[in-house]
Design a protein around this motif. Structure first.
Motif, PDB file in Angstrom:
ATOM      1  N   LEU A  72       0.821  -1.220   0.000  1.00 13.48           N
ATOM      2  CA  LEU A  72       0.000   0.000   0.000  1.00 13.48           C
ATOM      3  C   LEU A  72       0.854   1.269   0.000  1.00 13.48           C
ATOM      4  CD1 LEU A  72      -3.032  -0.852   2.308  1.00 13.48           C
ATOM      5  CD2 LEU A  72      -2.732  -1.234  -0.142  1.00 13.48           C
ATOM      6  N   PRO A  73       1.939   1.348   0.780  1.00 21.13           N
ATOM      7  CA  PRO A  73       2.758   2.566   0.716  1.00 21.13           C
ATOM      8  C   PRO A  73       3.324   2.811  -0.678  1.00 21.13           C
ATOM      9  CG  PRO A  73       3.260   1.338   2.703  1.00 21.13           C
ATOM     10  CD  PRO A  73       2.394   0.450   1.862  1.00 21.13           C
ATOM     11  N   PHE A  74       3.756   1.751  -1.360  1.00 23.89           N
ATOM     12  CA  PHE A  74       4.272   1.917  -2.721  1.00 23.89           C
ATOM     13  C   PHE A  74       3.208   2.513  -3.625  1.00 23.89           C
ATOM     14  CE2 PHE A  74       4.525   0.296  -7.059  1.00 23.89           C
ATOM     15  CZ  PHE A  74       5.788   0.737  -7.443  1.00 23.89           C
ATOM     16  N   LEU A  75       2.002   1.978  -3.563  1.00 23.36           N
ATOM     17  CA  LEU A  75       0.928   2.500  -4.412  1.00 23.36           C
ATOM     18  C   LEU A  75       0.644   3.970  -4.094  1.00 23.36           C
ATOM     19  CD1 LEU A  75      -1.499  -0.562  -4.307  1.00 23.36           C
ATOM     20  CD2 LEU A  75      -0.299   0.288  -6.338  1.00 23.36           C
ATOM     21  N   LYS A  76       0.530   4.285  -2.826  1.00 28.81           N
ATOM     22  CA  LYS A  76       0.210   5.662  -2.446  1.00 28.81           C
ATOM     23  C   LYS A  76       1.344   6.615  -2.804  1.00 28.81           C
ATOM     24  CE  LYS A  76      -2.926   4.116   1.203  1.00 28.81           C
ATOM     25  NZ  LYS A  76      -3.147   3.938   2.654  1.00 28.81           N
ATOM     26  N   HIS A  98      11.725 -10.271  -0.424  1.00 31.67           N
ATOM     27  CA  HIS A  98      12.961 -10.517  -1.173  1.00 31.67           C
ATOM     28  C   HIS A  98      13.099  -9.417  -2.222  1.00 31.67           C
ATOM     29  CE1 HIS A  98      15.580 -12.267  -4.246  1.00 31.67           C
ATOM     30  NE2 HIS A  98      16.012 -13.114  -3.337  1.00 31.67           N
ATOM     31  N   PRO A  99      14.249  -8.802  -2.364  1.00 30.79           N
ATOM     32  CA  PRO A  99      14.364  -7.630  -3.249  1.00 30.79           C
ATOM     33  C   PRO A  99      13.885  -7.874  -4.675  1.00 30.79           C
ATOM     34  CG  PRO A  99      16.328  -7.827  -1.891  1.00 30.79           C
ATOM     35  CD  PRO A  99      15.512  -9.065  -1.636  1.00 30.79           C
ATOM     36  N   SER A 100      14.212  -9.022  -5.255  1.00 26.55           N
ATOM     37  CA  SER A 100      13.798  -9.270  -6.636  1.00 26.55           C
ATOM     38  C   SER A 100      12.296  -9.513  -6.736  1.00 26.55           C
ATOM     39  CB  SER A 100      14.569 -10.457  -7.217  1.00 26.55           C
ATOM     40  OG  SER A 100      15.942 -10.148  -7.334  1.00 26.55           O
ATOM     41  N   VAL A 101      11.754 -10.268  -5.776  1.00 30.03           N
ATOM     42  CA  VAL A 101      10.312 -10.524  -5.802  1.00 30.03           C
ATOM     43  C   VAL A 101       9.544  -9.227  -5.624  1.00 30.03           C
ATOM     44  CG1 VAL A 101       8.408 -11.732  -4.681  1.00 30.03           C
ATOM     45  CG2 VAL A 101      10.600 -12.892  -4.979  1.00 30.03           C
ATOM     46  N   ARG A 102       9.959  -8.425  -4.656  1.00 30.63           N
ATOM     47  CA  ARG A 102       9.257  -7.159  -4.423  1.00 30.63           C
ATOM     48  C   ARG A 102       9.350  -6.249  -5.647  1.00 30.63           C
ATOM     49  NH1 ARG A 102       8.266  -4.423   1.206  1.00 30.63           N
ATOM     50  NH2 ARG A 102       6.943  -2.719   0.511  1.00 30.63           N
ATOM     51  N   THR A 103      10.505  -6.213  -6.284  1.00 36.22           N
ATOM     52  CA  THR A 103      10.659  -5.406  -7.496  1.00 36.22           C
ATOM     53  C   THR A 103       9.714  -5.872  -8.581  1.00 36.22           C
ATOM     54  OG1 THR A 103      12.954  -4.855  -7.018  1.00 36.22           O
ATOM     55  CG2 THR A 103      12.280  -4.750  -9.320  1.00 36.22           C
ATOM     56  N   ILE A 104       9.607  -7.181  -8.771  1.00 33.01           N
ATOM     57  CA  ILE A 104       8.717  -7.730  -9.798  1.00 33.01           C
ATOM     58  C   ILE A 104       7.267  -7.369  -9.502  1.00 33.01           C
ATOM     59  CG2 ILE A 104       7.787  -9.908 -10.695  1.00 33.01           C
ATOM     60  CD1 ILE A 104      10.687 -11.030 -10.336  1.00 33.01           C
ATOM     61  N   VAL A 105       6.854  -7.524  -8.257  1.00 31.84           N
ATOM     62  CA  VAL A 105       5.466  -7.201  -7.895  1.00 31.84           C
ATOM     63  C   VAL A 105       5.181  -5.717  -8.105  1.00 31.84           C
ATOM     64  CG1 VAL A 105       3.815  -7.097  -5.993  1.00 31.84           C
ATOM     65  CG2 VAL A 105       5.225  -9.144  -6.308  1.00 31.84           C
ATOM     66  N   GLU A 106       6.067  -4.863  -7.642  1.00 32.09           N
ATOM     67  CA  GLU A 106       5.822  -3.430  -7.747  1.00 32.09           C
ATOM     68  C   GLU A 106       5.873  -2.952  -9.192  1.00 32.09           C
ATOM     69  OE1 GLU A 106       7.316  -2.140  -3.273  1.00 32.09           O
ATOM     70  OE2 GLU A 106       8.674  -1.821  -4.973  1.00 32.09           O
ATOM     71  N   ASN A 108       3.252   6.373  -5.231  1.00 29.94           N
ATOM     72  CA  ASN A 108       3.310   6.513  -6.682  1.00 29.94           C
ATOM     73  C   ASN A 108       2.034   7.102  -7.272  1.00 29.94           C
ATOM     74  OD1 ASN A 108       5.911   5.207  -8.081  1.00 29.94           O
ATOM     75  ND2 ASN A 108       5.490   4.160  -6.150  1.00 29.94           N
ATOM     76  N   GLY A 109       1.256   7.747  -6.418  1.00 31.57           N
ATOM     77  CA  GLY A 109       0.141   8.542  -6.907  1.00 31.57           C
ATOM     78  C   GLY A 109      -1.173   7.827  -7.068  1.00 31.57           C
ATOM     79  N   TYR A 110      -1.304   6.616  -6.514  1.00 31.15           N
ATOM     80  CA  TYR A 110      -2.570   5.900  -6.618  1.00 31.15           C
ATOM     81  C   TYR A 110      -3.505   6.291  -5.476  1.00 31.15           C
ATOM     82  CZ  TYR A 110      -0.338   2.667  -9.941  1.00 31.15           C
ATOM     83  OH  TYR A 110       0.306   2.103 -11.026  1.00 31.15           O
ATOM     84  N   ASP A 111      -4.753   6.471  -5.812  1.00 29.88           N
ATOM     85  CA  ASP A 111      -5.825   6.567  -4.829  1.00 29.88           C
ATOM     86  C   ASP A 111      -6.288   5.137  -4.574  1.00 29.88           C
ATOM     87  OD1 ASP A 111      -8.031   7.156  -3.288  1.00 29.88           O
ATOM     88  OD2 ASP A 111      -9.236   7.899  -4.946  1.00 29.88           O
ATOM     89  N   VAL A 112      -6.083   4.606  -3.359  1.00 24.84           N
ATOM     90  CA  VAL A 112      -6.248   3.182  -3.085  1.00 24.84           C
ATOM     91  C   VAL A 112      -7.534   2.925  -2.313  1.00 24.84           C
ATOM     92  CG1 VAL A 112      -5.239   1.139  -1.998  1.00 24.84           C
ATOM     93  CG2 VAL A 112      -3.741   2.872  -3.038  1.00 24.84           C
ATOM     94  N   ARG A 113      -8.302   1.961  -2.805  1.00 21.72           N
ATOM     95  CA  ARG A 113      -9.457   1.444  -2.082  1.00 21.72           C
ATOM     96  C   ARG A 113      -9.203  -0.034  -1.802  1.00 21.72           C
ATOM     97  NH1 ARG A 113     -15.872   0.963  -3.984  1.00 21.72           N
ATOM     98  NH2 ARG A 113     -16.533  -0.187  -2.132  1.00 21.72           N
ATOM     99  N   VAL A 114      -9.597  -0.511  -0.624  1.00 21.27           N
ATOM    100  CA  VAL A 114      -9.407  -1.906  -0.232  1.00 21.27           C
ATOM    101  C   VAL A 114     -10.772  -2.546  -0.020  1.00 21.27           C
ATOM    102  CG1 VAL A 114      -8.443  -3.474   1.498  1.00 21.27           C
ATOM    103  CG2 VAL A 114      -7.194  -1.396   0.859  1.00 21.27           C
ATOM    104  N   SER A 115     -10.925  -3.771  -0.563  1.00 23.56           N
ATOM    105  CA  SER A 115     -12.172  -4.517  -0.398  1.00 23.56           C
ATOM    106  C   SER A 115     -11.853  -5.949   0.003  1.00 23.56           C
ATOM    107  CB  SER A 115     -12.978  -4.520  -1.701  1.00 23.56           C
ATOM    108  OG  SER A 115     -14.131  -5.350  -1.579  1.00 23.56           O
ATOM    109  N   GLY A 116     -12.668  -6.502   0.874  1.00 25.98           N
ATOM    110  CA  GLY A 116     -12.533  -7.890   1.268  1.00 25.98           C
ATOM    111  C   GLY A 116     -13.490  -8.805   0.558  1.00 25.98           C
ATOM    112  N   ASP A 117     -14.110  -8.324  -0.513  1.00 27.05           N
ATOM    113  CA  ASP A 117     -15.145  -9.112  -1.198  1.00 27.05           C
ATOM    114  C   ASP A 117     -14.953  -9.019  -2.709  1.00 27.05           C
ATOM    115  OD1 ASP A 117     -17.386 -10.374  -2.145  1.00 27.05           O
ATOM    116  OD2 ASP A 117     -18.815  -8.960  -1.261  1.00 27.05           O
TER     117      ASP A 117
END
Length: 233
Positions: free
Chosen positions: A23-27, A212-220, A29-38
C-alpha cells in the motif's frame, strides 16, 4: 490513478498483511487506493470503470458469475490486473472463466523427499531458481534483474501460450515423484486481455518471500506496468 486492492480467501497466505506491504508503494506513486474484502465488488460496473488497477490477493475462495463477468469485462476495457502466488494463480478454482483470464492455475508444489517430511507446510519448501527468459531480460517488469534462488513453495502451473513468460522455474524429477523428466513452469508472466494488462508472479507464499528484493521489485513493477494506459482508457 485509482487502485482497488481485493484481498481475502485462505488465511495461510496472510492476505491482509501481504497487501499492506504494498500500500505505501501504491500511495507514494500517486494511486488513490481502495481496499475490499469481497471479490463481489467486480460486479459493480461503475466501480470497475473508474478503477485503473486491481491488485488481488484471494487464495481459493469462491466467486459469483456476475463478479467474474465484471472482472473480465473490466480488464478487457483497460483495467489492469495483478497479484502474486495463490492470491491470483490459485483463486476461484471452480471458475474456468477466471482461469482463462489469468492464464495460469496452480496445480501443486512438489515436496521434499519422504524421509525429510515432517507433516507441516515446510515439507513443500524447496530451494529453486527463478530464471529470466530472453523476453524477461528486456521487459519493463524484469529488466536488469538476475536469476535468483528462493527456498519456498515452487509452483507447478498449468498454463497456455497466450502468456508472455518473463521467468521460469524448473521442477526436477526425483525418484519419489511420478513424473519422469524435469518440468518447466512459468514463474512470472504477463498477458494481454482486450485493452487490459495482466501481470502474475508465482513467488509470494509468505511475507519474507514478498520482501525478497527481486520478488518485491517484480510485484511493484508489475503494478505499474499493468495499470491502465492512456491508449487503453
Amino acid at each position: 490513478m485509482r487502485a482497488l486492492v481485493v484481498r481475502g480467501g485462505w488465511e495461510g497466505h496472510r492476505p491482509v498483511e501481504a497487501t499492506e506491504l504494498f500500500l505505501p508503494f501504491l500511495k507514494d506513486n500517486g494511486y488513490d487506493v481502495r481496499v475490499s474484502g469481497d471479490p463481489g465488488i467486480y460486479a459493480d460496473a461503475a466501480e470497475m470503470a473508474r478503477t485503473d488497477l486491481i491488485v488481488q490477493c484471494v487464495t481459493m475462495s469462491e466467486i459469483g458469475g456476475d463478479a467474474v463477468r465484471g472482472l473480465r469485462d473490466a480488464v478487457a476495457a483497460g483495467t489492469g490486473f495483478t497479484g502474486w502466488h495463490g492470491g491470483i494463480a490459485d483463486s476461484f478454482r471452480a471458475s474456468s472463466d477466471y482461469l482463462q483470464l489469468v492464464g495460469g492455475q496452480f496445480a501443486t508444489h512438489p515436496s521434499k523427499e519422504p524421509g525429510a517430511c515432517a507433516g507441516g507446510p515446510e515439507d513443500n519448501f524447496l530451494p529453486y531458481t527463478v530464471e529470466f527468459t530472453a523476453l524477461g531480460a528486456a521487459h519493463p517488469i524484469t529488466t536488469g534483474l538476475d536469476d535468483f534462488t528462493l527456498t519456498t513453495e515452487q509452483y507447478w502451473v498449468l498454463h497456455d501460450d497466450l502468456n508472455d513468460v518473463l521467468a521460469t522455474t524448473t521442477h526436477p524429477a526425483p525418484p519419489w515423484h511420478p513424473w519422469h523428466r524435469p518440468v518447466t513452469s512459468p514463474a512470472v508472466w504477463t498477458r494481454r486481455w482486450g485493452a487490459g494488462r495482466i501481470a502474475v508472479s508465482t513467488p509470494g507464499h509468505s511475507l519474507d518471500v514478498l520482501e525478497h528484493p527481486s520478488v518485491r521489485t517484480i510485484v511493484e513493477r508489475g503494478m505499474v506496468w499493468a495499470t491502465r494506459t492512456a491508449s487503453a482508457s
